[in-house]
Design a protein around this motif. Structure first.
Motif, PDB file in Angstrom:
ATOM      1  N   MET B   1       0.748  -1.250   0.082  1.00  0.00           N
ATOM      2  CA  MET B   1       0.037   0.159  -0.001  1.00  0.00           C
ATOM      3  C   MET B   1       1.093   1.093  -0.257  1.00  0.00           C
ATOM      4  SD  MET B   1      -3.001   0.935   2.047  1.00  0.00           S
ATOM      5  CE  MET B   1      -2.191   1.404   3.672  1.00  0.00           C
ATOM      6  N   SER B   2       0.637   2.366  -1.282  1.00  0.00           N
ATOM      7  CA  SER B   2       1.418   3.398  -0.795  1.00  0.00           C
ATOM      8  C   SER B   2       0.917   4.553  -0.881  1.00  0.00           C
ATOM      9  CB  SER B   2       1.931   3.687  -2.687  1.00  0.00           C
ATOM     10  OG  SER B   2       1.006   3.896  -3.135  1.00  0.00           O
ATOM     11  N   ARG B   3       1.335   6.087  -0.210  1.00  0.00           N
ATOM     12  CA  ARG B   3      -0.413   6.989   0.422  1.00  0.00           C
ATOM     13  C   ARG B   3       0.560   7.366  -0.547  1.00  0.00           C
ATOM     14  NH1 ARG B   3      -1.560   9.030   6.156  1.00  0.00           N
ATOM     15  NH2 ARG B   3      -2.672   7.179   5.644  1.00  0.00           N
ATOM     16  N   LEU B   4      -0.513   8.185  -1.527  1.00  0.00           N
ATOM     17  CA  LEU B   4      -0.423   9.289  -1.943  1.00  0.00           C
ATOM     18  C   LEU B   4      -0.957  11.016  -2.444  1.00  0.00           C
ATOM     19  CD1 LEU B   4      -0.811   7.518  -5.526  1.00  0.00           C
ATOM     20  CD2 LEU B   4       1.632   8.362  -4.958  1.00  0.00           C
ATOM     21  N   TYR B   5      -0.128  12.258  -2.826  1.00  0.00           N
ATOM     22  CA  TYR B   5      -0.934  13.307  -1.899  1.00  0.00           C
ATOM     23  C   TYR B   5      -1.738  14.540  -3.133  1.00  0.00           C
ATOM     24  CZ  TYR B   5       1.685  11.921   2.110  1.00  0.00           C
ATOM     25  OH  TYR B   5       1.564  10.955   3.164  1.00  0.00           O
ATOM     26  N   THR B   6      -2.334  15.165  -3.107  1.00  0.00           N
ATOM     27  CA  THR B   6      -2.935  16.000  -3.763  1.00  0.00           C
ATOM     28  C   THR B   6      -2.038  17.495  -3.955  1.00  0.00           C
ATOM     29  OG1 THR B   6      -4.446  17.140  -3.114  1.00  0.00           O
ATOM     30  CG2 THR B   6      -4.661  14.764  -4.285  1.00  0.00           C
ATOM     31  N   GLN B   7      -1.939  18.268  -4.607  1.00  0.00           N
ATOM     32  CA  GLN B   7      -2.150  19.897  -4.730  1.00  0.00           C
ATOM     33  C   GLN B   7      -3.163  20.314  -3.582  1.00  0.00           C
ATOM     34  OE1 GLN B   7      -0.369  22.209  -7.240  1.00  0.00           O
ATOM     35  NE2 GLN B   7       1.538  21.166  -7.509  1.00  0.00           N
ATOM     36  N   GLU B   8      -3.898  19.764  -3.844  1.00  0.00           N
ATOM     37  CA  GLU B   8      -5.221  20.520  -2.657  1.00  0.00           C
ATOM     38  C   GLU B   8      -5.493  19.481  -1.441  1.00  0.00           C
ATOM     39  OE1 GLU B   8      -7.168  22.780  -4.791  1.00  0.00           O
ATOM     40  OE2 GLU B   8      -5.649  21.169  -6.525  1.00  0.00           O
ATOM     41  N   HIS B   9      -4.552  18.920  -1.514  1.00  0.00           N
ATOM     42  CA  HIS B   9      -3.684  18.589  -0.235  1.00  0.00           C
ATOM     43  C   HIS B   9      -4.749  17.421   0.944  1.00  0.00           C
ATOM     44  CE1 HIS B   9      -0.981  22.035   0.685  1.00  0.00           C
ATOM     45  NE2 HIS B   9      -1.876  22.868   0.690  1.00  0.00           N
ATOM     46  N   GLU B  10      -5.445  16.183  -0.080  1.00  0.00           N
ATOM     47  CA  GLU B  10      -5.183  15.358   0.141  1.00  0.00           C
ATOM     48  C   GLU B  10      -4.241  14.311   0.312  1.00  0.00           C
ATOM     49  OE1 GLU B  10      -7.117  16.707  -2.405  1.00  0.00           O
ATOM     50  OE2 GLU B  10      -8.697  17.738  -1.369  1.00  0.00           O
ATOM     51  N   TRP B  11      -5.131  12.853   1.607  1.00  0.00           N
ATOM     52  CA  TRP B  11      -3.899  12.051   0.887  1.00  0.00           C
ATOM     53  C   TRP B  11      -4.949  10.749   0.040  1.00  0.00           C
ATOM     54  CZ3 TRP B  11      -5.683   8.069   4.141  1.00  0.00           C
ATOM     55  CH2 TRP B  11      -6.105   8.216   4.817  1.00  0.00           C
ATOM     56  N   ILE B  12      -4.315   9.875  -0.340  1.00  0.00           N
ATOM     57  CA  ILE B  12      -4.808   8.753  -0.888  1.00  0.00           C
ATOM     58  C   ILE B  12      -4.027   7.318  -0.530  1.00  0.00           C
ATOM     59  CG2 ILE B  12      -4.541   9.377  -3.125  1.00  0.00           C
ATOM     60  CD1 ILE B  12      -6.737   7.602  -4.559  1.00  0.00           C
ATOM     61  N   ASP B  13      -5.018   6.537   0.092  1.00  0.00           N
ATOM     62  CA  ASP B  13      -4.022   4.652   0.083  1.00  0.00           C
ATOM     63  C   ASP B  13      -4.319   4.511  -0.480  1.00  0.00           C
ATOM     64  OD1 ASP B  13      -2.108   6.023   2.360  1.00  0.00           O
ATOM     65  OD2 ASP B  13      -3.289   4.868   3.998  1.00  0.00           O
ATOM     66  N   VAL B  14      -3.971   3.750  -1.612  1.00  0.00           N
ATOM     67  CA  VAL B  14      -4.955   2.963  -2.822  1.00  0.00           C
ATOM     68  C   VAL B  14      -3.949   1.271  -1.887  1.00  0.00           C
ATOM     69  CG1 VAL B  14      -4.523   2.012  -5.392  1.00  0.00           C
ATOM     70  CG2 VAL B  14      -3.871   4.835  -4.108  1.00  0.00           C
ATOM     71  N   ALA B  15      -4.605   0.619  -2.456  1.00  0.00           N
ATOM     72  CA  ALA B  15      -4.846  -0.928  -2.200  1.00  0.00           C
ATOM     73  C   ALA B  15      -5.364  -1.903  -2.937  1.00  0.00           C
ATOM     74  CB  ALA B  15      -5.026  -1.263  -0.857  1.00  0.00           C
ATOM     75  N   GLY B  16      -4.753  -1.863  -4.308  1.00  0.00           N
ATOM     76  CA  GLY B  16      -5.460  -2.979  -4.829  1.00  0.00           C
ATOM     77  C   GLY B  16      -6.496  -1.815  -6.514  1.00  0.00           C
ATOM     78  N   ASP B  17      -7.479  -1.581  -6.275  1.00  0.00           N
ATOM     79  CA  ASP B  17      -8.534  -1.078  -7.108  1.00  0.00           C
ATOM     80  C   ASP B  17      -9.130  -0.619  -6.289  1.00  0.00           C
ATOM     81  OD1 ASP B  17     -10.348  -2.963  -5.956  1.00  0.00           O
ATOM     82  OD2 ASP B  17     -11.044  -2.763  -7.874  1.00  0.00           O
ATOM     83  N   THR B  18      -9.436  -0.294  -4.007  1.00  0.00           N
ATOM     84  CA  THR B  18      -9.287   0.056  -3.529  1.00  0.00           C
ATOM     85  C   THR B  18      -9.144   0.931  -2.746  1.00  0.00           C
ATOM     86  OG1 THR B  18     -10.055  -0.758  -1.848  1.00  0.00           O
ATOM     87  CG2 THR B  18     -11.053  -1.354  -3.140  1.00  0.00           C
ATOM     88  N   ALA B  19      -9.044   2.549  -2.380  1.00  0.00           N
ATOM     89  CA  ALA B  19      -8.589   3.230  -1.934  1.00  0.00           C
ATOM     90  C   ALA B  19      -9.495   4.833  -0.778  1.00  0.00           C
ATOM     91  CB  ALA B  19      -8.322   4.363  -2.889  1.00  0.00           C
ATOM     92  N   THR B  20      -8.959   4.381   0.472  1.00  0.00           N
ATOM     93  CA  THR B  20      -9.187   5.308   0.773  1.00  0.00           C
ATOM     94  C   THR B  20      -8.227   7.060   1.433  1.00  0.00           C
ATOM     95  OG1 THR B  20      -8.870   3.308   3.011  1.00  0.00           O
ATOM     96  CG2 THR B  20      -9.095   5.609   3.969  1.00  0.00           C
ATOM     97  N   VAL B  21      -9.643   8.010   0.855  1.00  0.00           N
ATOM     98  CA  VAL B  21      -9.168   9.387   1.333  1.00  0.00           C
ATOM     99  C   VAL B  21      -8.836  10.536   2.661  1.00  0.00           C
ATOM    100  CG1 VAL B  21      -9.631  11.566  -0.165  1.00  0.00           C
ATOM    101  CG2 VAL B  21      -9.620   8.902  -1.480  1.00  0.00           C
ATOM    102  N   GLY B  22      -8.278  10.782   2.733  1.00  0.00           N
ATOM    103  CA  GLY B  22      -8.644  12.190   3.752  1.00  0.00           C
ATOM    104  C   GLY B  22      -8.044  13.169   3.450  1.00  0.00           C
ATOM    105  N   ILE B  23      -8.039  14.437   4.824  1.00  0.00           N
ATOM    106  CA  ILE B  23      -6.944  15.200   3.889  1.00  0.00           C
ATOM    107  C   ILE B  23      -5.125  15.419   5.691  1.00  0.00           C
ATOM    108  CG2 ILE B  23      -8.989  16.503   3.822  1.00  0.00           C
ATOM    109  CD1 ILE B  23      -8.297  18.149   6.703  1.00  0.00           C
ATOM    110  N   THR B  24      -5.122  16.105   4.598  1.00  0.00           N
ATOM    111  CA  THR B  24      -3.269  16.115   4.919  1.00  0.00           C
ATOM    112  C   THR B  24      -3.323  16.783   6.168  1.00  0.00           C
ATOM    113  OG1 THR B  24      -2.242  18.473   4.148  1.00  0.00           O
ATOM    114  CG2 THR B  24      -1.801  15.769   3.069  1.00  0.00           C
ATOM    115  N   ASP B  25      -1.960  16.850   7.085  1.00  0.00           N
ATOM    116  CA  ASP B  25      -2.150  17.521   9.087  1.00  0.00           C
ATOM    117  C   ASP B  25      -1.484  19.285   8.009  1.00  0.00           C
ATOM    118  OD1 ASP B  25      -2.145  16.911  11.866  1.00  0.00           O
ATOM    119  OD2 ASP B  25       0.506  17.891  11.066  1.00  0.00           O
ATOM    120  N   TYR B  26      -0.897  19.146   7.555  1.00  0.00           N
ATOM    121  CA  TYR B  26      -1.299  20.523   6.816  1.00  0.00           C
ATOM    122  C   TYR B  26      -2.348  21.258   6.393  1.00  0.00           C
ATOM    123  CZ  TYR B  26      -0.346  24.299   3.706  1.00  0.00           C
ATOM    124  OH  TYR B  26      -0.045  26.179   3.545  1.00  0.00           O
ATOM    125  N   ALA B  27      -3.361  20.485   5.465  1.00  0.00           N
ATOM    126  CA  ALA B  27      -4.449  21.156   5.499  1.00  0.00           C
ATOM    127  C   ALA B  27      -5.240  21.598   6.760  1.00  0.00           C
ATOM    128  CB  ALA B  27      -5.779  20.025   4.738  1.00  0.00           C
TER     129      ALA B  27
END
Lengths: 382, 123
Positions: B1-27
């Motif tokens: 599982m790898s965590r990726l980030y957007t310039q809008e300060h969301e994070w996304i954990d991807v596991a296969g074809d599903t993912a969990t989304v949240g906002i970053t500590d900075y956000a």
């Protein structure tokens, strides 16, 4: 948002930044929105004492041959009974347009020699222009832009302030320990002249302190040295005044809103209701005696989703009003709002709905303040 | 599982074809005290960069965008009871929603942690 380079710094800009404030543009200034967090700062002010920098507000001194002449002129621009305002007493008032719309709300203090006014930061330039255009020969208006304004608000404010060694400037003014709510005068502290009123805009007891810019940081540091005092930003100032039911100019009060519609008829003194003679008197007195089409009300909002300024207010399928300011009330742990609502639906207990992003939220008209004010009135201990 | 980030300060954990989304500590630090989170219902389809949730802090409402396109599987029920989880555990228990990815190739444009940290440092 204004370009950061266009923002004017307040006299305490450096102190705010050293204290860890997040600075935002407000009324043309860089101002602290929060230090440790809005809810923590809000609760601290309700329980102890908060120090607010409100130096963006306009401090004006109107002088003339005597206070009577100034009072008479003030009565031509605002609906207060300034002729009856005793020396060292403070009144809340409204600067009115010729059609009775509200140009600003302000605090007026009779200093004994002249009148000291505090007006809103975002409106001060227009206020000064409005006043200068109407100022008769013999009166002068001075913008005290060489003075900062600090507010110390909360139940511990009196305890803290009474620890300061304050020497009255004149013999005819109240002793500091006897200063009542909505009263004020000038004191010397370590050789620094302070204009202090027991007033504020948080619903708490406290003071507003006018201090020369050069000494503002010395005073702020001296206040912050007391364990009861923490710096509080604009964010908590907004949630505190909202809970106290106090309207914010530019949001709950505008040139399109009259004092009666704003539910501020108390600011029209008894003698002025009888005699008129203030801008928009005909329209305002007609609304006062025959009713206004709409009224500012408090709304208790169901659930946890805050309803913000601009959200529409509904009664069934009919839009009957608009939210003028709203948010989350930390002391109530619930969302609250002020709204301008059609008068037939402005009665306490009326069930309404607010549209928040297409969702209808139940809201009930409730009396303001949402939370009881902790002012210490004349005759009370304190 | 790898965590990726957007310039809008969301994070996304991807596991296969599903993912969990949240906002970053900075956000969450920028938002301040969160008092309500308006979450998407299960079955909602979201488009990359489109509005997916709204965070209400004491002072303002802020949109949260979908880092990738997909269909929402569930929203975090804990945020209904305790919105302050967004402040206290933004990159853990304060997650917003899980979704099924409709186009995994959309992940290619997102930042890894080192790139995101550098992006935040540049703000």
């Amino acid at each position: 948002m204004a370009d950061a380079a266009d923002l004017k710094p307040l006299p305490l800009d450096g102190l705010h930044r050293r204290l860890g404030a997040r600075m935002v543009p407000f009324a043309g200034y860089a101002m602290p929105i929060q230090y440790e967090g809005i809810i923590a700062e809000h609760n601290w002010t309700r329980e102890r004492a908060g120090l607010f920098d409100v130096s963006h507000m306009g401090q004006l001194l109107v002088a003339g041959p005597g206070p009577e002449a100034v009072a008479a002129w003030l009565e031509s621009i605002a609906p207060g009974d300034f002729k009856a305002l005793l020396p060292h007493r403070v009144r809340y008032s409204l600067l009115l347009a010729d059609d009775g719309g509200i140009l600003d709300d302000l605090m007026v203090t009779n200093t004994g020699k002249s009148f000291y006014l505090v007006v809103n930061g975002a409106t001060k330039a227009a206020d000064i222009a409005h006043m200068m255009a109407r100022l008769p020969d013999g009166l002068s208006l001075h913008h005290m832009d060489d003075h900062a304004l600090l507010a110390l608000q909360g139940p511990a404010a009196v305890t803290v302030m009474r620890r300061f060694d304050l020497t009255p400037e004149t013999t005819d003014q109240p002793a500091f320990a006897d200063l009542k709510f909505m009263a004020g005068a000038r004191w010397l502290w370590n050789g620094i002249k302070l204009g202090i009123t027991r007033s504020g805009y948080t619903g708490e007891d406290g003071y507003e302190i006018s201090v020369p810019n050069a000494h503002a940081e010395t005073l702020a540091q001296a206040l912050l040295a007391h364990a009861e005092v923490k710096p509080i930003g604009l964010g908590a100032r907004d949630s505190l005044r909202l809970e106290a039911g106090l309207p914010l100019y530019g949001h709950d009060l505008t040139p399109q809103i009259t004092p009666v519609e704003a539910d501020l008829a108390f600011a029209i003194s008894k003698r002025r209701k009888a005699d008129g003679g203030f801008p928009g008197a005909q329209r305002i007195l007609d609304q006062l005696f025959n009713g206004a089409p709409r009224r500012r009300v408090g709304l208790a909002v169901a659930g946890r989703l805050p309803a913000r300024e601009g959200a529409t207010v509904w009664h069934g399928d009919v839009q009957v009003g608009i939210v003028t300011s709203g948010g989350f009330a930390p002391s109530l742990n619930a969302p609250i709002a002020m709204a301008m609502v059609e008068t037939p639906l402005a009665g306490d207990g009326t069930a309404l709905e607010i549209d928040v992003r297409g969702r209808r939220i139940a809201a009930t008209v409730v009396p303001m303040p949402f939370r009881q004010k902790n002012y210490v009135r004349e005759g009370q201990q304190g | 599982m790898s965590r990726l980030y957007t310039q809008e300060h969301e994070w996304i954990d991807v596991a296969g074809d599903t993912a969990t989304v949240g906002i970053t500590d900075y956000a969450q630090g920028q938002l301040g005290d969160v008092v309500f989170v308006d979450l998407p219902e299960a079955g909602t389809t979201v488009a990359k960069g489109g509005e997916a949730a709204v965070v209400e802090s004491v002072k303002a409402a802020s949109d949260v965008y979908a880092p990738v396109s997909g269909t929402v599987i569930e929203a975090n029920p804990a945020l209904v009871e305790d919105p302050a989880l967004v402040n206290n555990a933004p990159e853990g228990d304060g997650w917003f929603f899980r979704l099924t990815l409709s186009d995994p190739a959309e992940l290619d444009g997102l930042m890894d942690k080192a790139a995101y940290d550098a992006f935040v440092a540049s703000l």
